[in-house]
Write an enzyme that holds these catalytic residues in place. Sequence first.
Site, PDB file in Angstrom:
ATOM      1  CB  CYS A  42      34.633  39.299  36.809  1.00 25.91           C
ATOM      2  SG  CYS A  42      34.471  37.528  37.081  1.00 25.91           S
ATOM      3  CG  ASP A  58      32.504  36.000  29.000  1.00 21.80           C
ATOM      4  OD1 ASP A  58      32.585  34.837  29.443  1.00 21.80           O
ATOM      5  OD2 ASP A  58      32.453  36.999  29.744  1.00 21.80           O
ATOM      6  CG  HIS A  83      35.066  36.467  31.789  1.00 22.14           C
ATOM      7  ND1 HIS A  83      33.854  37.078  31.961  1.00 22.14           N
ATOM      8  CD2 HIS A  83      35.607  36.354  33.030  1.00 22.14           C
ATOM      9  CE1 HIS A  83      33.658  37.317  33.241  1.00 22.14           C
ATOM     10  NE2 HIS A  83      34.713  36.898  33.914  1.00 22.14           N
TER      11      HIS A  83
END
Length: 282
Positions: free
Chosen positions: A160, A218, A250
């Site tokens: 991330c 995502d 995600h």
Amino acid sequence: MTERRMAMNDNASAPQAPGNGFAAAAQPVAAQSVIHTDTDGLAAGMATLTVDGQDIPLYHVRPAGQDKLPVMIVVSEIFGLHEHIADVARRFAKQGYLALAPDLFVRQGDPSTIPDINTLMARIIRKVPDAHVMGDLDACVAWAAKNGADVDRLGVNGFCWGGRITWLYAAHNPRVKAAVAWYGKLVADPNPPGQPTHPIHIASSLTVPVLGLYGAKDTGIPVATVEQMIAALGAGTSDSAIVVYPDAGHAFNADYRPTYNAKAARDGFARALAWFREHGAG
């Protein structure tokens, strides 16, 4: 030059280890983490780096009694250095690495004290200068060299927020042999102060091989931006590649959250290990 392509693939914690305070920031979370990596055969603990007068907590773990090990820096998500990130470090240590997970938000605050993601982004994440992060990661490499590791076999693995940092650190430090960026943002507009560069900006000049792992579902990183990154990588000379998992969103590796996708996570970690070994970081 190697072709860059988007591959659609459907296929007990250590003493003083981090992990007491990410629940608030990470809500909603799963009932419990799926993966628990023990410390059997490992030596783990906390150290402190000092960078420009700032103390940086560092979780470190390696196979017990071994040195001259390859180095793996694990760069956290926005939730910081917590037990899941420590567990990922232990997974790499079980594979023969000295794994290092620094607290890169210590100057701005403790993510575990922030009640929601929007506030976390405003109070901490957008206030972290890339230059500080690059310096802190350089300090990790220096610590590894002083503690008997082989920094000529240096890998970086980030998730991330840490995925974006992984791309940038691969461009920053030519000693990195290989890197794996899990669902790190590639394009941003506008850029927060202190964060002027994004992976799309360095793609064509990148020389370190980076493997990007992304989810087609995502919503924060549209596939169109992934395709843009693939095109930019194609204009450069690095042996980089991107894999997109069609059924993953995600944070598909975050096994403490509902976003976890076990199939994609397992495949991603296997690909990461193979990537590091193929490119001299294992």
